[in-house]
Design an enzyme around this catalytic site. Sequence first.
Site, PDB file in Angstrom:
ATOM      1  N   ASP A  75       0.820  -1.205   0.000  1.00 36.64           N
ATOM      2  CA  ASP A  75       0.000   0.000   0.000  1.00 36.64           C
ATOM      3  C   ASP A  75       0.861   1.265   0.000  1.00 36.64           C
ATOM      4  O   ASP A  75       1.820   1.341   0.755  1.00 36.64           O
ATOM      5  CB  ASP A  75      -0.862   0.069   1.267  1.00 36.64           C
ATOM      6  CG  ASP A  75      -1.765  -1.142   1.476  1.00 36.64           C
ATOM      7  OD1 ASP A  75      -1.371  -2.257   1.127  1.00 36.64           O
ATOM      8  OD2 ASP A  75      -2.867  -0.941   2.031  1.00 36.64           O
ATOM      9  N   HIS A  77      -1.091   4.457  -0.607  1.00 39.42           N
ATOM     10  CA  HIS A  77      -2.164   5.302  -0.063  1.00 39.42           C
ATOM     11  C   HIS A  77      -1.910   6.798  -0.174  1.00 39.42           C
ATOM     12  O   HIS A  77      -2.035   7.546   0.802  1.00 39.42           O
ATOM     13  CB  HIS A  77      -2.439   4.926   1.396  1.00 39.42           C
ATOM     14  CG  HIS A  77      -3.382   3.774   1.540  1.00 39.42           C
ATOM     15  ND1 HIS A  77      -4.624   3.752   0.958  1.00 39.42           N
ATOM     16  CD2 HIS A  77      -3.245   2.595   2.178  1.00 39.42           C
ATOM     17  CE1 HIS A  77      -5.216   2.606   1.240  1.00 39.42           C
ATOM     18  NE2 HIS A  77      -4.416   1.875   1.978  1.00 39.42           N
ATOM     19  N   ASP A 104      -3.952  -0.650  -3.395  1.00 38.92           N
ATOM     20  CA  ASP A 104      -4.114   0.498  -2.482  1.00 38.92           C
ATOM     21  C   ASP A 104      -3.103   1.598  -2.775  1.00 38.92           C
ATOM     22  O   ASP A 104      -2.421   2.112  -1.878  1.00 38.92           O
ATOM     23  CB  ASP A 104      -4.045   0.054  -1.020  1.00 38.92           C
ATOM     24  CG  ASP A 104      -5.326  -0.626  -0.553  1.00 38.92           C
ATOM     25  OD1 ASP A 104      -5.514  -0.739   0.679  1.00 38.92           O
ATOM     26  OD2 ASP A 104      -6.138  -1.034  -1.397  1.00 38.92           O
ATOM     27  N   ASP A 107      -6.272   6.839  -1.964  1.00 37.37           N
ATOM     28  CA  ASP A 107      -7.093   7.016  -0.755  1.00 37.37           C
ATOM     29  C   ASP A 107      -6.231   7.266   0.484  1.00 37.37           C
ATOM     30  O   ASP A 107      -5.056   6.884   0.516  1.00 37.37           O
ATOM     31  CB  ASP A 107      -8.026   5.825  -0.490  1.00 37.37           C
ATOM     32  CG  ASP A 107      -9.282   5.870  -1.346  1.00 37.37           C
ATOM     33  OD1 ASP A 107      -9.939   4.822  -1.466  1.00 37.37           O
ATOM     34  OD2 ASP A 107      -9.593   6.938  -1.919  1.00 37.37           O
ATOM     35  N   ARG A 108      -6.864   7.952   1.452  1.00 42.99           N
ATOM     36  CA  ARG A 108      -6.177   8.302   2.713  1.00 42.99           C
ATOM     37  C   ARG A 108      -5.191   9.445   2.503  1.00 42.99           C
ATOM     38  O   ARG A 108      -5.478  10.560   2.906  1.00 42.99           O
ATOM     39  CB  ARG A 108      -5.456   7.098   3.317  1.00 42.99           C
ATOM     40  CG  ARG A 108      -6.372   5.951   3.670  1.00 42.99           C
ATOM     41  CD  ARG A 108      -7.099   6.194   4.959  1.00 42.99           C
ATOM     42  NE  ARG A 108      -7.801   4.983   5.407  1.00 42.99           N
ATOM     43  CZ  ARG A 108      -8.652   4.970   6.408  1.00 42.99           C
ATOM     44  NH1 ARG A 108      -8.904   6.087   7.062  1.00 42.99           N
ATOM     45  NH2 ARG A 108      -9.251   3.858   6.760  1.00 42.99           N
ATOM     46  N   ASN A 136      -8.337  -3.191  -2.633  1.00 42.24           N
ATOM     47  CA  ASN A 136      -9.735  -2.867  -2.331  1.00 42.24           C
ATOM     48  C   ASN A 136      -9.995  -1.360  -2.387  1.00 42.24           C
ATOM     49  O   ASN A 136     -11.150  -0.932  -2.404  1.00 42.24           O
ATOM     50  CB  ASN A 136     -10.140  -3.451  -0.967  1.00 42.24           C
ATOM     51  CG  ASN A 136      -9.391  -2.809   0.181  1.00 42.24           C
ATOM     52  OD1 ASN A 136      -8.169  -2.786   0.195  1.00 42.24           O
ATOM     53  ND2 ASN A 136     -10.120  -2.265   1.126  1.00 42.24           N
ATOM     54  N   HIS A 137      -8.921  -0.570  -2.414  1.00 48.71           N
ATOM     55  CA  HIS A 137      -9.087   0.880  -2.573  1.00 48.71           C
ATOM     56  C   HIS A 137      -9.064   1.322  -4.031  1.00 48.71           C
ATOM     57  O   HIS A 137      -9.162   2.521  -4.308  1.00 48.71           O
ATOM     58  CB  HIS A 137      -8.044   1.658  -1.756  1.00 48.71           C
ATOM     59  CG  HIS A 137      -8.457   1.844  -0.329  1.00 48.71           C
ATOM     60  ND1 HIS A 137      -9.147   2.943   0.118  1.00 48.71           N
ATOM     61  CD2 HIS A 137      -8.311   1.044   0.739  1.00 48.71           C
ATOM     62  CE1 HIS A 137      -9.393   2.815   1.407  1.00 48.71           C
ATOM     63  NE2 HIS A 137      -8.894   1.664   1.806  1.00 48.71           N
ATOM     64  N   HIS A 185      -3.475  -8.389  -3.293  1.00 44.90           N
ATOM     65  CA  HIS A 185      -3.585  -7.359  -2.264  1.00 44.90           C
ATOM     66  C   HIS A 185      -4.064  -7.887  -0.912  1.00 44.90           C
ATOM     67  O   HIS A 185      -3.461  -7.626   0.128  1.00 44.90           O
ATOM     68  CB  HIS A 185      -4.521  -6.232  -2.728  1.00 44.90           C
ATOM     69  CG  HIS A 185      -4.694  -5.172  -1.692  1.00 44.90           C
ATOM     70  ND1 HIS A 185      -3.663  -4.304  -1.338  1.00 44.90           N
ATOM     71  CD2 HIS A 185      -5.746  -4.850  -0.885  1.00 44.90           C
ATOM     72  CE1 HIS A 185      -4.102  -3.491  -0.392  1.00 44.90           C
ATOM     73  NE2 HIS A 185      -5.343  -3.811  -0.082  1.00 44.90           N
ATOM     74  N   ARG A 235     -13.218  -6.616   9.354  1.00 47.47           N
ATOM     75  CA  ARG A 235     -13.633  -5.483   8.521  1.00 47.47           C
ATOM     76  C   ARG A 235     -15.100  -5.584   8.124  1.00 47.47           C
ATOM     77  O   ARG A 235     -15.611  -4.679   7.474  1.00 47.47           O
ATOM     78  CB  ARG A 235     -12.774  -5.413   7.247  1.00 47.47           C
ATOM     79  CG  ARG A 235     -11.281  -5.376   7.480  1.00 47.47           C
ATOM     80  CD  ARG A 235     -10.561  -5.627   6.178  1.00 47.47           C
ATOM     81  NE  ARG A 235      -9.131  -5.793   6.318  1.00 47.47           N
ATOM     82  CZ  ARG A 235      -8.249  -4.784   6.192  1.00 47.47           C
ATOM     83  NH1 ARG A 235      -8.678  -3.562   5.968  1.00 47.47           N
ATOM     84  NH2 ARG A 235      -6.957  -5.016   6.307  1.00 47.47           N
ATOM     85  N   HIS A 262      -2.380  -4.699   2.315  1.00 54.58           N
ATOM     86  CA  HIS A 262      -3.723  -4.532   2.893  1.00 54.58           C
ATOM     87  C   HIS A 262      -3.777  -4.237   4.390  1.00 54.58           C
ATOM     88  O   HIS A 262      -4.786  -3.721   4.880  1.00 54.58           O
ATOM     89  CB  HIS A 262      -4.550  -5.796   2.578  1.00 54.58           C
ATOM     90  CG  HIS A 262      -6.025  -5.689   2.809  1.00 54.58           C
ATOM     91  ND1 HIS A 262      -6.779  -4.594   2.494  1.00 54.58           N
ATOM     92  CD2 HIS A 262      -6.881  -6.608   3.323  1.00 54.58           C
ATOM     93  CE1 HIS A 262      -8.042  -4.832   2.799  1.00 54.58           C
ATOM     94  NE2 HIS A 262      -8.154  -6.040   3.314  1.00 54.58           N
TER      95      HIS A 262
HETATM   96  O1  LIG Z   1      -7.976   2.577   4.369  1.00 50.76           O
HETATM   97  C1  LIG Z   1      -7.317   1.646   4.795  1.00 50.76           C
HETATM   98  O2  LIG Z   1      -6.482   1.725   5.686  1.00 50.76           O
HETATM   99  C2  LIG Z   1      -7.534   0.335   4.179  1.00 50.76           C
HETATM  100  N1  LIG Z   1      -6.636  -0.299   3.439  1.00 50.76           N
HETATM  101  N2  LIG Z   1      -7.207  -1.400   3.001  1.00 50.76           N
HETATM  102  N3  LIG Z   1      -8.465  -1.487   3.481  1.00 50.76           N
HETATM  103  C3  LIG Z   1      -8.697  -0.408   4.221  1.00 50.76           C
HETATM  104  C4  LIG Z   1      -9.975  -0.135   4.870  1.00 50.76           C
HETATM  105  C5  LIG Z   1     -11.017  -1.039   4.690  1.00 50.76           C
HETATM  106  C6  LIG Z   1     -12.254  -0.807   5.277  1.00 50.76           C
HETATM  107  C7  LIG Z   1     -12.460   0.319   6.041  1.00 50.76           C
HETATM  108  C8  LIG Z   1     -11.416   1.200   6.242  1.00 50.76           C
HETATM  109  C9  LIG Z   1     -10.170   0.979   5.657  1.00 50.76           C
HETATM  110 MN   LIG Z   2      -4.691  -0.190   2.491  1.00 48.98          MN
HETATM  111 MN   LIG Z   3      -6.468  -2.727   1.380  1.00 49.99          MN
END
Ligand SMILES: O=C(O)c1nn[nH]c1-c1ccccc1
Ligand SMILES: [Mn+2]
Ligand SMILES: [Mn+2]
Length: 332
Positions: A75, A77, A104, A107-108, A136-137, A185, A235, A262
């Site tokens: 990741d 991010h 990933d 995001d973030r 998943n992001h 991932h 999750r 992940h």
């Molecule tokens: O945002 C993250 O840290 C993340 N990285 N992979 N999955 C998540 C995640 C999944 C569900 C809710 C919040 C973050």
């Molecule tokens: Mn992540």
């Molecule tokens: Mn992830």
Amino acid sequence: LENMIVEDSYDGVRLKEDMTQEFLDDMIERFKNGKKLHRKYVFQIILAVKDLVYAEATMVETEVAPDHMLTVCGDTHGQYFDLLEIFRLNGFPSQKHGYLFNGDFVDRGSWSTEIALLLYAYKMMYPKFFFLNRGNHETDDMNRMYGFEGECKAKYNERVFKLFSESFSALPLATLIGSKYLTLHGGLFSDDAITLDDIRKLNRHNQRQPGQAGLMMEMLWTDPQTMPGRGPSKRGVGLQFGPDVTKRFCEKNGLEAVIRSHEVRMEGYEVEHDGRCITVFSAPKYCDSTENKGAYINIESDYKLQFNKFDAVPHPDIKPMAYANNSMMSMM
Ligand SMILES: O=C(O)c1nn[nH]c1-c1ccccc1
Ligand SMILES: [Mn+2]
Ligand SMILES: [Mn+2]
Ligand SMILES: [Mn+2]
């Protein structure tokens, strides 16, 4: 796209059909200085990569040739300055030094468009030895909530986000390295019978978003656990899989290990499940708050895993999620 013109006043390097080192160098500098790419080039890069990755297998397969090296990153991010730190420490991508980003990318962190465009530009430059696994992001639901959609709209426009979204749906879900390491991932499956062939045969193009069940969802969402067997996901999506699950999968498919991402790890990586499940995470000081290191894995033609850790570097004072529209409006 063709009839879009780049004004004479545009101060960046021009892009023709093919990616050039000159364009890459200019892009890296512009992003460092908070500048953007011309929208024409943004569309051009995303469309080129969408076509490239669409044509790749759901499970890409690669070797590491003599005097070549492949670096596996986890990741990132949106932490652009930490991504540049990897390249500073470990070398920029080249013909002989490939990179695999294990999902990933966005995001973030608040430099998600910069990371996505730079990784895409390198995919254009080195399409055969630069790899991108979907995380998943790289999905609409997460991008709406965790910043990437908002950042695309703030820095570019909605069409740029839509194009990125289409390109994310085209990304491979896994990359097999030297028939030894399966990179993906999230992790493994609710069904012990799943083989590499099932992943190869998965038609990812008729399911653009992972949804709440199925092979694609599990590859993007599951996590390892220390207890044998399988357990519920923390999750709320997917499941957790134990060392016995990983052992059976590796033996059934002739693998040495599964390399996944992940999840944050304090040392940036962790070798779990008796060495058969490895987590690598490449966003140090995650969200500017967790005191974790980042890591990446170098693999040469002897296929030994060389683990490297690195620390976060300073970045301009823009907080994580600066562009996230986490209001109810974003649900409408
Ligand atoms: O945002 C993250 O840290 C993340 N990285 N992979 N999955 C998540 C995640 C999944 C569900 C809710 C919040 C973050
Ligand atoms: Mn992540
Ligand atoms: Mn992830
Ligand atoms: Mn930071």
